[in-house]
Design a protein around this motif. Structure first.
Motif, PDB file in Angstrom:
ATOM      1  N   GLN A  10       0.813  -1.213   0.000  1.00  0.00           N
ATOM      2  CA  GLN A  10       0.000   0.000   0.000  1.00  0.00           C
ATOM      3  C   GLN A  10       0.852   1.270   0.000  1.00  0.00           C
ATOM      4  N   ASP A  11       2.159   1.115  -0.149  1.00  0.00           N
ATOM      5  CA  ASP A  11       3.037   2.270   0.022  1.00  0.00           C
ATOM      6  C   ASP A  11       4.057   2.365  -1.107  1.00  0.00           C
ATOM      7  N   LEU A  12       4.216   3.565  -1.641  1.00  0.00           N
ATOM      8  CA  LEU A  12       5.151   3.789  -2.735  1.00  0.00           C
ATOM      9  C   LEU A  12       6.596   3.484  -2.365  1.00  0.00           C
ATOM     10  N   ASP A  13       6.919   3.607  -1.086  1.00  0.00           N
ATOM     11  CA  ASP A  13       8.302   3.404  -0.668  1.00  0.00           C
ATOM     12  C   ASP A  13       8.666   1.935  -0.490  1.00  0.00           C
ATOM     13  N   ASN A  14       7.682   1.057  -0.573  1.00  0.00           N
ATOM     14  CA  ASN A  14       7.978  -0.370  -0.477  1.00  0.00           C
ATOM     15  C   ASN A  14       8.791  -0.817  -1.691  1.00  0.00           C
ATOM     16  N   GLY A  15       9.725  -1.738  -1.469  1.00  0.00           N
ATOM     17  CA  GLY A  15      10.599  -2.181  -2.557  1.00  0.00           C
ATOM     18  C   GLY A  15       9.865  -2.807  -3.723  1.00  0.00           C
TER      19      GLY A  15
END
Length: 399
Positions: free
Chosen positions: A203-208
């Motif tokens: 749910q997060d853009l910063d996840n790889g």
């Protein structure tokens, strides 16, 4: 002879009862009442009538073996995701369904104790989901305890990440999704499994995973097309963009990051929505970064597209007042409010207009005019039955 017929009828009746599939209660309240009386869990199959995967499970749920197991161990209810009255139950429990069908299990008091995807449309698969739930230690409600005890099996982490998404525990989801990425073999990032995990828990853009797939959209598109969902990658990645932008994390994005996001939106074919989705965040970021002139170029360009929308112009005026601390840019708020006033007819909108106008005059240092505007604001707020709390708080400041 009559006795023989009676015995035959009883035998046939018993056979039909045994051979039936899952018995579904007609309403959720009855299901929980029966569960409490029988000391059982409630099984809720969440489905959509138009969902092909959901339809593929219908013969399985009607089978004798599945029916025998579920009727013995649970009270059962089918929840139609297209019926607002039934969806209210999920909303009241703060449950989010990323996909259908979804299997949910509740205790008799209505607490969610386990959630699972249905797996393959096979009798054994559906029964195995139920068997997992009959072991209290394996239920999703215990995932946190297992994680804190050190369990880090990849499949377990994926299940935990998905469960945290379903119960809207975003903080946990971000942590677990990152743990899944850390554990996942990096030489397999381009695989269908990697893409499936991304859709399921990220749910997060910063996840790889997200960062990888935003740079490999075409490959994700191939996987979606081969699975019979052309352009499904746009929806999946669009959800990640949306949940990131409108999260508390999004409020702190830098202008550079927001430019990257606009680039992603263009790649996905959502470029026409980029300005509307990012103008506030980008303007705030630029102001924080000491680039207020650039920020107000963005705000003013957006305002020029809203010249016939009085309520939106009032909001832009409030945006200026709420995000600046000196008088340098007050002329923008003045302009937007002046443009808005002749367009406003609704009492609630007029109350907001005069409230922002009072704030503007306060910032300019004219307390007398500010009080006059606030009097008008309270008049219209009263007419529209608007809560007077913020109006009274501003009034206290102006005394």
């Amino acid at each position: 002879m009559k006795k023989i017929y009676l015995l035959l009828l009883l035998a046939i009746s018993a056979q039909l009862t045994f051979a039936q599939g899952i018995i579904w209660e007609t309403d959720i309240e009855t299901a929980f009442k029966k569960a409490k009386a029988a000391n059982k869990l409630v099984f809720v199959e969440c489905y959509l009538p138009t969902c092909p995967v959901c339809q593929s499970f219908e013969p399985i749920l009607k089978s004798a073996s599945v029916g025998s197991f579920y009727n013995k161990n649970f009270i059962n209810f089918k929840l139609n995701g297209e019926k607002a009255e039934q969806v209210k139950f999920l909303n009241a429990k703060n449950i989010y369904l990323p996909n259908f069908p979804m299997f949910l299990f509740f205790d008799a008091n209505g607490n969610l104790v386990h959630q699972a995807e249905s797996g393959e449309a096979k009798e054994e698969s559906v029964i195995n989901v139920g068997k997992t739930v009959t072991d209290p230690e394996k239920r999703a409600v215990n995932y946190k305890k297992r994680y804190e005890a050190g369990e880090r099996d990849l499949n377990f982490l994926i299940a935990y990440g998905f469960y945290s998404r379903v119960i809207r525990d975003t903080t946990t989801n971000l942590t677990i999704a990152n743990a899944v990425y850390d554990s996942f073999p990096k030489n397999e990032l381009n695989s269908p499994t990697s893409w499936a995990i991304t859709k399921k828990i990220v749910q997060d853009l910063d996840n790889g995973f997200a960062q990888y797939w935003f740079e490999h959209i075409s490959t994700a598109g191939q996987y979606e097309a081969s699975g019979g969902h052309p352009d499904g990658e746009k929806n999946a990645l669009g959800v990640i963009l949306q949940t990131s932008l409108y999260s508390p994390r999004g409020q702190n994005y830098s202008s550079a990051k927001l430019n990257t996001i606009k680039g992603y939106m263009n790649k996905l074919g959502f470029g026409q929505y980029a300005e509307g989705a990012t103008w506030q965040l980008e303007s705030k970021a630029l102001i924080k970064e000491g680039q207020s002139e650039k920020a107000f170029v963005i705000v003013n360009n957006f305002a020029n597209k809203l010249l016939n929308n009085g309520a939106a112009l009032v909001y832009l005026g409030s945006f200026v007042l709420d995000n600046t601390t000196d008088k340098t840019y007050l002329s923008y708020a003045d302009k937007y409010l002046a443009q808005a006033k002749p367009l406003l007819k609704d009492n609630g909108q007029l109350a907001e207009y005069y409230y922002q106008s009072a704030k503007l005059q306060q910032r300019k240092g004219d307390a007398t005019l500010a009080r006059k505007e606030l009097t008008e604001a309270k008049k219209y707020a009263t007419l529209s039955k608007t809560d007077l709390k913020k109006f009274n708080e501003l009034e206290a400041q102006l005394k």
